[in-house]
Each structure stands twice: as structure tokens, then as C-alpha cells.
Design a protein around this motif. Structure first.
Motif, short mmCIF file in Angstrom:
data_model
loop_
_atom_site.label_atom_id
_atom_site.label_comp_id
_atom_site.label_asym_id
_atom_site.label_seq_id
_atom_site.Cartn_x
_atom_site.Cartn_y
_atom_site.Cartn_z
N ALA A 196 0.83 -1.21 0.00
CA ALA A 196 0.00 0.00 0.00
C ALA A 196 0.86 1.26 0.00
O ALA A 196 0.57 2.23 -0.71
CB ALA A 196 -0.93 -0.01 1.21
N ASN A 197 1.94 1.25 0.79
CA ASN A 197 2.85 2.41 0.79
C ASN A 197 3.51 2.59 -0.57
O ASN A 197 3.66 3.72 -1.06
CB ASN A 197 3.93 2.24 1.86
N SER A 198 3.89 1.49 -1.20
CA SER A 198 4.54 1.59 -2.51
C SER A 198 3.57 2.08 -3.57
O SER A 198 4.00 2.72 -4.54
CB SER A 198 5.13 0.23 -2.92
N LEU A 199 2.28 1.81 -3.41
CA LEU A 199 1.30 2.29 -4.39
C LEU A 199 1.24 3.81 -4.39
O LEU A 199 1.06 4.43 -5.45
CB LEU A 199 -0.08 1.71 -4.08
N HIS A 200 1.37 4.42 -3.23
CA HIS A 200 1.38 5.89 -3.16
C HIS A 200 2.64 6.45 -3.82
O HIS A 200 2.58 7.44 -4.56
CB HIS A 200 1.30 6.35 -1.71
N ILE A 201 3.78 5.82 -3.55
CA ILE A 201 5.03 6.27 -4.17
C ILE A 201 4.96 6.12 -5.69
O ILE A 201 5.34 7.02 -6.44
CB ILE A 201 6.23 5.50 -3.60
N ALA A 202 4.48 4.96 -6.13
CA ALA A 202 4.38 4.70 -7.57
C ALA A 202 3.40 5.65 -8.23
O ALA A 202 3.63 6.11 -9.36
CB ALA A 202 3.94 3.25 -7.81
N LEU A 203 2.31 5.97 -7.54
CA LEU A 203 1.35 6.91 -8.10
C LEU A 203 1.99 8.28 -8.32
O LEU A 203 1.80 8.91 -9.36
CB LEU A 203 0.12 7.03 -7.19
N GLY A 204 2.74 8.75 -7.31
CA GLY A 204 3.37 10.06 -7.44
C GLY A 204 4.36 10.11 -8.60
O GLY A 204 4.32 11.05 -9.41
N THR A 205 5.23 9.11 -8.69
CA THR A 205 6.22 9.12 -9.77
C THR A 205 5.56 8.93 -11.13
O THR A 205 5.94 9.57 -12.11
CB THR A 205 7.26 8.02 -9.54
N SER A 206 4.55 8.08 -11.19
CA SER A 206 3.86 7.86 -12.48
C SER A 206 3.15 9.12 -12.94
O SER A 206 3.16 9.46 -14.13
CB SER A 206 2.86 6.71 -12.35
N TRP A 207 2.51 9.82 -12.02
CA TRP A 207 1.79 11.05 -12.38
C TRP A 207 2.75 12.14 -12.84
O TRP A 207 2.46 12.89 -13.77
CB TRP A 207 0.94 11.53 -11.22
N ILE A 208 3.91 12.21 -12.20
CA ILE A 208 4.91 13.19 -12.62
C ILE A 208 5.38 12.90 -14.04
O ILE A 208 5.45 13.80 -14.90
CB ILE A 208 6.11 13.18 -11.64
N PHE A 209 5.70 11.64 -14.31
CA PHE A 209 6.24 11.30 -15.62
C PHE A 209 5.15 11.19 -16.69
O PHE A 209 5.47 11.12 -17.88
CB PHE A 209 7.05 10.01 -15.55
N LEU A 210 3.88 11.18 -16.28
CA LEU A 210 2.80 11.29 -17.26
C LEU A 210 2.97 12.56 -18.08
O LEU A 210 2.86 12.56 -19.31
CB LEU A 210 1.45 11.31 -16.55
N ILE A 254 -1.84 23.84 -11.89
CA ILE A 254 -2.77 23.70 -10.77
C ILE A 254 -3.65 22.47 -10.97
O ILE A 254 -3.92 21.71 -10.04
CB ILE A 254 -3.62 24.98 -10.63
N VAL A 255 -4.13 22.26 -12.21
CA VAL A 255 -4.97 21.10 -12.50
C VAL A 255 -4.18 19.81 -12.28
O VAL A 255 -4.70 18.84 -11.71
CB VAL A 255 -5.51 21.17 -13.94
N ILE A 256 -2.93 19.78 -12.71
CA ILE A 256 -2.08 18.59 -12.51
C ILE A 256 -1.92 18.29 -11.03
O ILE A 256 -2.05 17.14 -10.58
CB ILE A 256 -0.71 18.80 -13.18
N GLY A 257 -1.66 19.32 -10.22
CA GLY A 257 -1.51 19.12 -8.79
C GLY A 257 -2.79 18.65 -8.13
O GLY A 257 -2.78 17.73 -7.31
N ALA A 258 -3.91 19.27 -8.51
CA ALA A 258 -5.20 18.89 -7.92
C ALA A 258 -5.59 17.48 -8.31
O ALA A 258 -6.08 16.70 -7.48
CB ALA A 258 -6.28 19.88 -8.36
#
Length: 256
Positions: A181-195, A228-232
Motif C-alpha cells: 500500500a505504501n509503494s502504491l502511493h510512491i508509484a502513483l506520485g512518480t507515475s503522475w509526474i512522468f505522465l 494547478i490542475v495537474i496538482g489537484a
């Protein structure tokens, strides 16, 4: 209690955003920069409203979220599957771990030239970049957590004649899911950045493309609006993943 906690979190969220907007407006009133260098909050709001009215924002969010869901879901599924395999097979873990640590630090965008040559331009490169960004955090966390499970659990399962698949799904996964579960949050953050980085390469829609388009047209109000939209959107996705993982943890008795 849950209602009070939600209202308290909402209060702090609104207060922090309001503080940023006030400081932003004060900075403009004091230093008086040009609209090109630092547009006002009102100008950014107008750009957002214009995008809402003409459908640009909905289209960009739809396409970006579609690419993200495909890449992130694949990263989670493959990362957990291969992590379990590596964690359960000690010899394979020893061979694969050095190679994974060698490849992991390479930024996903560094693979972009090869990805474009293999897959062409369009949605596929962005999805692959998202996949690479989310894959390694999930893989390494799952493999390490599985590798550290007390061997006594496997012995007890064998004594009761439990099948290997039942051992994995009934014992291993519930035991290591808090770490996953912790890794899912980390992966989500990095994936969204590189999107965003992936969408800057060859796509004609999405939030990353909107940033490039705003830059090319020298529209800093639209640039800030997109940021702002990306962050939200990233914040909302993280909350969603948090709710989903919490429900699974409660179901397995790993959370209150």
C-alpha cells in the motif's frame, strides 16, 4: 468522529490554499511583475473557466487519466506479480536484484528515444513511461516484503496441505499488503509526474500537451492553470488510492 476528522482536514486544506492565493496576490501588488512573468490569480482563474466552458479541460483530463490508468494499473499488476515471484524464489531474487538496482535509477524519460523508435508517437510511449515510473517501486517493495516473511508461515501452510496459490493469496499477500500500500502511493506520485513528461513527446492531447501548447503560445496564465490542475488531479488520485488500500487493509484486518 469520521465526520469531524473530515471537516478538520477540509478546513486545513482550504486554509492552506487560501493562504497561498493571498500571498500570491500580495506579491503581485508589491513587486508588480508583468502579466507574462507572473499572472494574477484572477487571470489564471479566467483561463481555467475558459477551458471548462470550451471543453478543453475535460478533454485533457480525460485523455491524461486514460493513459495514466492504463500505465499505472499495468505497473501495479506486473510489479506485484514479479515481486511475489522474486520474493518467493531466493535464488532468482539474488540474480535479479543487482540488475534491478542497475536499471531502476535510470529516469523513465531516458528510454523515450528507444520507446518512440519501437512504438512510434502517440499514446503508447506515454503509457510505457508511466508504467516504468510506477513499476520499480512496487516491484522492489513487494519482493523485499515477501523475501522477509518468516519461513514458519510456509512450514505451517505445508503442514496443513495448503496449495502454493492458496499460501500466496491467503497468507503472503495479506501479510505484505501494508508495505505494498505504501509503494502504491510512491508509484502513483512518480507515475503522475512522468505522465506529463511522456505527454510532451508526440501526443496532441492531455495535460502535458497543454503545458507545451501554453508555452509555445507564451500564455503563462494557461501554463499555471495547467500546473494547478495537474496538482489537484494528483492529490485526488492519491486520496482515491488511499481509500482503496484502506478498505483492503480493513478487510484483511490490518487496519482499524
Amino acid at each position: 468522529m469520521k465526520g469531524k476528522a473530515f471537516l478538520k482536514a477540509l478546513y486545513y486544506t482550504v486554509a492552506s490554499f487560501t493562504m497561498v492565493i493571498v500571498l500570491w496576490q500580495v506579491a503581485i501588488m508589491v513587486w508588480r511583475p508583468s502579466d507574462f512573468l507572473l499572472p494574477s490569480p484572477l487571470a489564471v482563474l479566467r483561463a481555467l473557466v475558459a477551458w471548462v466552458v470550451d471543453g478543453t479541460l475535460a478533454l485533457g483530463l480525460r485523455d491524461s487519466l486514460g493513459r495514466f490508468v492504463m500505465g499505472y494499473s499495468a505497473a501495479v499488476a506486473v510489479g506485484v506479480a514479479f515481486g511475489l515471484l522474486l520474493g518467493l524464489c531466493n535464488s532468482l531474487f539474488r540474480y535479479a536484484y543487482p540488475l534491478i538496482q542497475l536499471v531502476r535509477p535510470i529516469a523513465p524519460v531516458a528510454w523515450m528515444p528507444f520507446i518512440v523508435l519501437l512504438l512510434g508517437i502517440g499514446d503508447a510511449p506515454a503509457i510505457v513511461i508511466i508504467f516504468l515510473a510506477g513499476f520499480f517501486p512496487v516491484l522492489l517493495t513487494t519482493a523485499s516484503a515477501t523475501h522477509r516473511i518468516d519461513p514458519i508461515y510456509a512450514k505451517v501452510a505445508a503442514n496443513y496441505g495448503m496449495a502454493r496459490s492458496a499460501y500466496v493469496f491467503r497468507i503472503v499477500l495479506p501479510a505484505i499488503f501494508p508495505q505494498i500500500a505504501n509503494s502504491l502511493h510512491i508509484a502513483l506520485g512518480t507515475s503522475w509526474i512522468f505522465l506529463v513528461s511522456g505527454e510532451m513527446m508526440g501526443t496532441q492531447t492531455g495535460l502535458g500537451y497543454m503545458i507545451i501548447d501554453a508555452r509555445n503560445n507564451m500564455r503563462t496564465d494557461q501554463l499555471l492553470a495547467t500546473m494547478i490542475v495537474i496538482g489537484a488531479a494528483g492529490f485526488a488520485l492519491d486520496l482515491l488510492v488511499g481509500r482503496l488500500t484502506s478498505s483492503v487493509l480493513k478487510r484483511w484486518g490490518a487496519a482499524a
